[in-house]
Design a protein around this motif. Structure first.
Motif, PDB file in Angstrom:
ATOM      1  N   VAL A  48       3.755  -0.404   5.221  1.00 11.62           N
ATOM      2  CA  VAL A  48       3.569  -0.150   3.792  1.00 11.62           C
ATOM      3  C   VAL A  48       2.827  -1.347   3.207  1.00 11.62           C
ATOM      4  O   VAL A  48       3.330  -2.474   3.229  1.00 11.62           O
ATOM      5  CB  VAL A  48       4.928   0.042   3.080  1.00 11.62           C
ATOM      6  N   LEU A  49       1.609  -1.082   2.716  1.00 15.96           N
ATOM      7  CA  LEU A  49       0.811  -2.184   2.169  1.00 15.96           C
ATOM      8  C   LEU A  49       1.077  -2.384   0.701  1.00 15.96           C
ATOM      9  O   LEU A  49       0.929  -3.485   0.169  1.00 15.96           O
ATOM     10  CB  LEU A  49      -0.677  -1.897   2.362  1.00 15.96           C
ATOM     11  N   GLY A  50       1.414  -1.325   0.036  1.00 16.45           N
ATOM     12  CA  GLY A  50       1.663  -1.484  -1.377  1.00 16.45           C
ATOM     13  C   GLY A  50       2.105  -0.193  -2.000  1.00 16.45           C
ATOM     14  O   GLY A  50       2.117   0.854  -1.337  1.00 16.45           O
ATOM     15  N   CYS A  51       2.504  -0.262  -3.242  1.00 19.20           N
ATOM     16  CA  CYS A  51       2.873   0.951  -3.949  1.00 19.20           C
ATOM     17  C   CYS A  51       2.622   0.753  -5.429  1.00 19.20           C
ATOM     18  O   CYS A  51       2.401  -0.363  -5.881  1.00 19.20           O
ATOM     19  CB  CYS A  51       4.321   1.304  -3.681  1.00 19.20           C
ATOM     20  N   GLY A  52       2.643   1.852  -6.151  1.00 18.75           N
ATOM     21  CA  GLY A  52       2.402   1.733  -7.572  1.00 18.75           C
ATOM     22  C   GLY A  52       2.115   3.069  -8.200  1.00 18.75           C
ATOM     23  O   GLY A  52       2.457   4.115  -7.641  1.00 18.75           O
ATOM     24  N   ALA A  53       1.462   3.021  -9.357  1.00 20.77           N
ATOM     25  CA  ALA A  53       1.126   4.254 -10.066  1.00 20.77           C
ATOM     26  C   ALA A  53       0.079   5.005  -9.242  1.00 20.77           C
ATOM     27  O   ALA A  53      -0.949   4.425  -8.876  1.00 20.77           O
ATOM     28  CB  ALA A  53       0.591   3.920 -11.444  1.00 20.77           C
ATOM     29  N   PRO A  54       0.310   6.256  -8.953  1.00 25.47           N
ATOM     30  CA  PRO A  54      -0.596   6.994  -8.064  1.00 25.47           C
ATOM     31  C   PRO A  54      -2.050   6.987  -8.539  1.00 25.47           C
ATOM     32  O   PRO A  54      -2.960   6.771  -7.753  1.00 25.47           O
ATOM     33  CB  PRO A  54      -0.024   8.412  -8.077  1.00 25.47           C
ATOM     34  N   GLY A  55      -2.259   7.192  -9.840  1.00 20.47           N
ATOM     35  CA  GLY A  55      -3.623   7.240 -10.361  1.00 20.47           C
ATOM     36  C   GLY A  55      -4.353   5.930 -10.146  1.00 20.47           C
ATOM     37  O   GLY A  55      -5.504   5.907  -9.668  1.00 20.47           O
TER      38      GLY A  55
END
Lengths: 361, 181
Positions: B144-151
């Protein structure tokens, strides 16, 4: 009526309450029931037919089947004939199936049956023929000879349902003459244990006529099926099809299929699909094609394998247990939609297969 | 496999196998005895003409995807794993699939009232035009490199490509990602 286990009758589709155009029932060598409810349909014991219709003995009896073919035909030929003569008069088309049951009660070690079916030109009939024993461990031999004569443009659906026991040996011998433009549809369903069945019916198909054989076999442990069919396309434009679905749960099945195209325009196709459920079973498919004219089209396909793990896992992701998923795949494998089979008979076949699979998987 | 299903997990495969001999409707009938429900869901997914056919036999890519979603609709799991539900599907049918997913995910309800969730894999993000995801994770080489708001994440991928995920996402979203995980 003698004491007969109704449960056994139901397993071969014989329902005394169900509507039918005629009935015939034999226990060992005694005829228990014979009736016809339609004008133009005759359902009578063969011996009676010899008196009433002299041509039956003179021209039809041991005509398509050679009395000297093998030890079983010789044995049948040497005994008093017991069985039915079914005749449909010209142009009479009957939708409601006729029911017949042949029960082996063990009164004699060998039961020899001889049936003759004769459809006059343009006639149509469906017969559901069931064979079983009075109980599952009755031991003996059943010999069943069937000679079928289909007149021009006639149509016969002949469905054979077997529910023998694990100590029974069964030797059906069948031959059919399919005259010009006639249609012969043969269905064979055997879902229960049997010691041994050897059967290789033959259809001689004339110009513009068709013969189709479908068989559904579920071979349980220690059961031996040496079965198949042969179609001789002997008239211009004759058609033949042989389809078998075989499941082995430890039993041995030799599936012999032969289509011979002798004249111009013959079209024939056969397929044998086998499913092995464990390492104890054997399925031996023997497809044969023989062409004797360049303008014919004969083909075959055969495949034997196991249930795919991928398919099993896929169904299980939907919440089915492994047993349920296997049952669904096996049921689907055995599901042949038979064109031209009356819905009532198809439902009966489906019900018998469903019941057998539900009880075994 | 069936245990996962009993725990409330359902799966829509990217490449579901064909199951010769087993009709789609037969499978659905093992999941529910409510025939009207099967018909309604099939109509929603333009699949009524496929109920009588063997599962996925001769189905196009899009038909397979709709078949998968139909099976999930009848199964109604609490957690859905959706493996590229829009790949191989034409634009019109992406909308049909997304609408069905919205129904299953109870998108019309306030978030606190929803009872179902989904983890969806997408390489194109097309389906996000039709269904709003709550959070996106970027996974590369098993990490998992990162996550956040999909848009936002998709805008960055569109602009800089996946390779940049390896650097900027790792820095920008690491904290948020760890919190969400």
């Amino acid at each position: 009526m003698h004491s007969i286990d109704n449960e056994r009758l139901i397993t071969i589709g014989y329902d005394s309450c169900a509507a039918s155009c005629g009935r015939f029932m034999v226990l060992d060598h005694d005829i228990l029931e014979k009736s016809s409810d339609i004008v133009g349909l005759h359902v009578i014991p063969l011996r009676e037919a010899f008196q009433k219709f002299p041509h039956v003995k003179d021209r039809l009896f041991f005509n398509l089947v050679d009395a000297d073919k093998n030890e079983f035909t010789r044995l049948a030929a040497g005994s008093e004939p017991v069985g039915y003569y079914v005749r449909v008069e010209e142009g009479v088309k009957i939708e409601e199936p006729m029911q017949a049951a042949f029960l082996f009660g063990g009164a004699d070690p060998v039961q020899a049956i001889h049936n003759i079916i004769e459809l006059s030109p343009g006639a149509a009939l469906n017969i559901v023929n069931g064979c079983t024993t009075s109980c599952s461990d009755t031991a003996g031999r059943h010999i069943g000879i069937t000679e079928t004569y289909l007149g021009r443009g006639s149509s016969l659906g002949y469905t054979m349902l077997h529910n023998w026991g694990h100590t029974m040996e069964v030797y059906p011998v069948g031959a059919t003459m399919v005259e010009e433009g006639a249609t012969y549809l043969s269905n064979y369903v055997a879902m229960t244990s049997v010691k041994k069945i050897v059967s290789y019916p033959v259809a001689h198909v004339c110009s513009g006529a068709t013969a189709r054989f479908y068989s559904i076999i579920y071979a349980r442990e220690n059961s031996l099926f040496d079965t198949g069919a042969m179609t001789v396309l002997q008239g211009e434009g004759a058609g033949g099809e042989i389809v078998s679905r075989v499941v082995s749960e430890g039993g041995t099945v030799i599936s012999r299929q032969m289509i011979s195209g002798n004249v111009k325009g013959s079209i024939g196709h056969m397929e044998c699909s086998g499913l092995l459920l464990n390492e104890r079973g054997v399925i031996h498919s023997v497809p044969e094609l023989r062409g004797e004219h360049p303008d014919i089209n004969l083909s075959h396909e055969a495949a034997i394998g196991r249930i795919s793990d991928e398919e099993l896992s896929y169904l299980m992701t939907r919440g089915l247990s492994e047993e349920q998923a296997r049952s669904l795949i096996i049921r689907g494998f055995l599901d042949i939609r038979i064109e031209g089979l009356p819905e009532k008979v198809q439902l009966l076949v489906d019900e018998i297969i469903d019941r057998s699979i539900t009880g075994s998987i | 496999m069936d245990e996962r299903s009993r725990l409330g997990i359902g799966m829509a495969f990217q490449y579901p196998p064909a199951v010769k001999g087993v009709r789609l409707e037969t499978l659905l009938q093992t999941l529910t005895s409510d025939h009207a429900l099967i018909r309604n869901h099939a109509e929603r997914l333009n699949m009524t003409g496929y109920l009588d056919r063997d599962i996925n036999v001769g189905f196009s890519g899009g038909e397979r995807k709709r078949s998968e979603i139909l099976q999930l609709m009848v199964q109604m799991p609490e957690l859905m794993l959706l493996d590229e539900p829009e790949s191989g599907v034409d634009i019109e049918n992406i909308s049909v699939i997304a609408q069905a997913l919205r129904v299953m995910l109870e998108k019309e309800k306030p978030i606190s009232k929803r009872t179902r969730s989904a983890i969806m894999i997408t390489h194109t993000g097309f389906i996000l035009d039709y269904i709003k995801a709550d959070i996106a994770f970027v996974i590369m080489d098993g990490h998992v490199l990162g996550c956040g708001a999909p848009g936002e994440i998709f805008d960055e991928i569109k602009e800089f490509g996946y390779k940049k995920c390896g650097t900027c996402f790792a820095e920008k979203y690491r904290d948020m990602c760890v919190e969400n995980l």
